[in-house]
Design a protein around this motif. Structure first.
Motif, PDB file in Angstrom:
ATOM      1  N   SER A  52      -2.255  -0.314  -9.162  1.00 25.97           N
ATOM      2  CA  SER A  52      -2.831  -1.462  -8.472  1.00 25.97           C
ATOM      3  C   SER A  52      -2.529  -2.744  -9.250  1.00 25.97           C
ATOM      4  CB  SER A  52      -4.349  -1.293  -8.348  1.00 25.97           C
ATOM      5  OG  SER A  52      -4.949  -2.490  -7.907  1.00 25.97           O
ATOM      6  N   VAL A  69       0.841  -1.194   0.000  1.00 30.01           N
ATOM      7  CA  VAL A  69       0.000   0.000   0.000  1.00 30.01           C
ATOM      8  C   VAL A  69       0.881   1.251   0.000  1.00 30.01           C
ATOM      9  CG1 VAL A  69      -1.894  -1.166   1.168  1.00 30.01           C
ATOM     10  CG2 VAL A  69      -0.170   0.040   2.522  1.00 30.01           C
ATOM     11  N   THR A 120      -5.473  -4.672   2.787  1.00 28.84           N
ATOM     12  CA  THR A 120      -4.928  -5.229   1.547  1.00 28.84           C
ATOM     13  C   THR A 120      -5.860  -6.249   0.893  1.00 28.84           C
ATOM     14  OG1 THR A 120      -3.717  -6.910   2.804  1.00 28.84           O
ATOM     15  CG2 THR A 120      -2.548  -4.861   2.286  1.00 28.84           C
ATOM     16  N   PRO A 125      -5.844  -1.924  -3.145  1.00 29.62           N
ATOM     17  CA  PRO A 125      -4.779  -1.003  -2.713  1.00 29.62           C
ATOM     18  C   PRO A 125      -3.349  -1.511  -2.812  1.00 29.62           C
ATOM     19  CG  PRO A 125      -5.915  -1.914  -0.811  1.00 29.62           C
ATOM     20  CD  PRO A 125      -6.662  -2.400  -2.017  1.00 29.62           C
ATOM     21  N   LEU A 126      -3.144  -2.771  -3.152  1.00 29.71           N
ATOM     22  CA  LEU A 126      -1.772  -3.277  -3.285  1.00 29.71           C
ATOM     23  C   LEU A 126      -1.177  -2.785  -4.611  1.00 29.71           C
ATOM     24  CD1 LEU A 126      -2.193  -6.907  -1.937  1.00 29.71           C
ATOM     25  CD2 LEU A 126      -0.788  -5.103  -0.924  1.00 29.71           C
ATOM     26  N   ALA A 144      -4.987   1.149   4.618  1.00 27.98           N
ATOM     27  CA  ALA A 144      -5.906   0.387   3.773  1.00 27.98           C
ATOM     28  C   ALA A 144      -5.794  -1.112   4.023  1.00 27.98           C
ATOM     29  CB  ALA A 144      -5.630   0.693   2.301  1.00 27.98           C
ATOM     30  N   SER A 191      -4.129   5.220  -4.295  1.00 25.57           N
ATOM     31  CA  SER A 191      -4.975   4.540  -3.310  1.00 25.57           C
ATOM     32  C   SER A 191      -5.388   3.162  -3.792  1.00 25.57           C
ATOM     33  CB  SER A 191      -6.218   5.379  -3.008  1.00 25.57           C
ATOM     34  OG  SER A 191      -6.936   5.630  -4.201  1.00 25.57           O
ATOM     35  N   GLY A 192      -5.153   2.867  -5.091  1.00 22.23           N
ATOM     36  CA  GLY A 192      -5.432   1.539  -5.625  1.00 22.23           C
ATOM     37  C   GLY A 192      -6.519   1.471  -6.668  1.00 22.23           C
ATOM     38  N   ASP A 218       2.098   3.698   1.722  1.00 17.02           N
ATOM     39  CA  ASP A 218       2.238   4.127   3.110  1.00 17.02           C
ATOM     40  C   ASP A 218       3.026   5.424   3.275  1.00 17.02           C
ATOM     41  OD1 ASP A 218       4.691   3.110   2.419  1.00 17.02           O
ATOM     42  OD2 ASP A 218       4.699   1.512   3.917  1.00 17.02           O
TER      43      ASP A 218
END
Length: 338
Positions: free
Chosen positions: A293, A31, A43, A285-286, A41, A267-268, A33
């Motif tokens: 994403s 994410v 995952t 979000p990953l 978030a 944010s994904g 970070d």
């Protein structure tokens, strides 16, 4: 749970569910970070939504999960600037060329001292600076009103994310003051930055993204409400820049593999547009190393391949998208193995 009876019996819904299940277990990436609030978030969040130009909606997974729009706001605010000022004025401030650099690079076009395109942070800040309004509140409301037209519902700023972005936005401040030094943005630098941070912190769902994409696919008219979100002759400008610059420094490979106008956010989320047909919204979000994403990219690659969505594609698709959307029985039950 299915959203409607159509979701239960639609072949496309069955396909999307199988695709969701295929990639739900994919745990690669991390994410974003570096923005503390985004680092919170889950995952496991993963949603897929498709809205066609007739207003039909197909969605699976965490399609109701809210997240912040981030860089996906950029092409839409660019379209708003085009409506306010026209192509020539906007082009004097923001270029059209892909950079090959990271989205937050502190780089300007050496010849014109302007940002290379509106999809990188420098270009997006310059575009936000062009928003009209007597104060910051009026300028922000202009953005929110625009997104209301695209999504058909009222959207709001996620205040904790906004404050987190503002607190960690030193790099964007450096970009903004560099552009101010070269005359590319006005004297209201901090005000513009605050609006930009709020713009990126607007809360959406993947269904909102799909609706936004469907509106662009429908020549700027929201397929549900019938309202015109952007003048039709500016849609090609927005889609062209999404196609060439929308996926950060992965844009070339994306154009090669998927071949659709798209925009991602850290944010994904990813929004993709199939002109004349539908909008696609995906959230997970990953992220990969370029800020896209991982699950969403995989889903888009498979959709493009199976349904022949690539704008330059000459390969016979495995499935027919229009057939899958319209048939009332679950003929489509298998998915590609990837």
């Amino acid at each position: 749970m299915p959203n409607s009876l159509q979701d239960i019996i639609s072949p496309l819904h069955n396909y999307l569910m199988a695709l969701y299940q295929k990639y739900q277990s994919l745990k690669e990436g991390k994410v974003a970070d570096y923005i503390p609030e985004l680092g919170r978030a889950d995952t496991d969040w993963f949603g897929i939504s498709i809205v066609n130009t007739d207003g039909q909606i197909y969605q699976v997974g965490d399609y109701q999960q809210s997240f912040t729009i981030q860089s996906i706001s950029k092409p839409f605010v660019y379209g708003l600037a085009l409506e306010n000022y026209g192509r020539e004025t906007v082009l004097n401030r923001v270029g059209l060329e892909p950079t090959g650099e990271a989205f937050n690079s502190i780089v300007l076009d050496a010849k014109n001292n302007r940002p290379c395109n509106p999809m990188v942070n420098a270009g997006a800040i310059a575009t936000t600076d062009l928003l009209t309004g007597e104060d910051s509140g009026a300028r922000l409301q202009q953005i929110l009103k625009m997104f209301h037209l695209y999504t058909g519902r009222r959207l709001d700023v996620d205040i904790p994310v906004f404050l987190s972005e503002k607190a960690t936005g030193s790099r964007n401040r450096a970009i903004a003051y560099l552009m101010h030094n070269s005359g590319m943005i006005s004297d209201r630098v901090e005000e513009t930055l605050n609006i930009y941070f709020q713009q990126c912190s607007i809360s959406v769902t993947c269904n909102d993204l799909a609706m936004m994409g469907a509106t662009l696919a429908n020549k700027g008219k929201n397929p549900i409400t019938g309202e015109q979100a952007i003048k039709s002759h500016y849609v090609q400008d927005v889609l062209s820049l999404m196609h060439t610059c929308g996926m950060y420094d992965f844009a070339g490979e994306w154009a090669y593999r998927v071949g659709l106008p798209a925009k991602s956010g850290v944010s994904g989320g990813i929004v993709a547009v199939v002109p004349g047909k539908c909008g696609i919204g995906i959230f997970s979000p990953l992220l990969d190393a370029k800020g896209n994403s991982i699950r969403a990219v995989k889903v888009c690659e498979e959709l493009a391949k199976d349904f022949g969505l690539h704008l330059y594609g000459a390969v016979e698709p495995t499935y027919d998208l229009a057939f899958s959307m319209q048939q009332p029985y679950p003929f489509l039950t298998a998915t590609s193995s990837g």
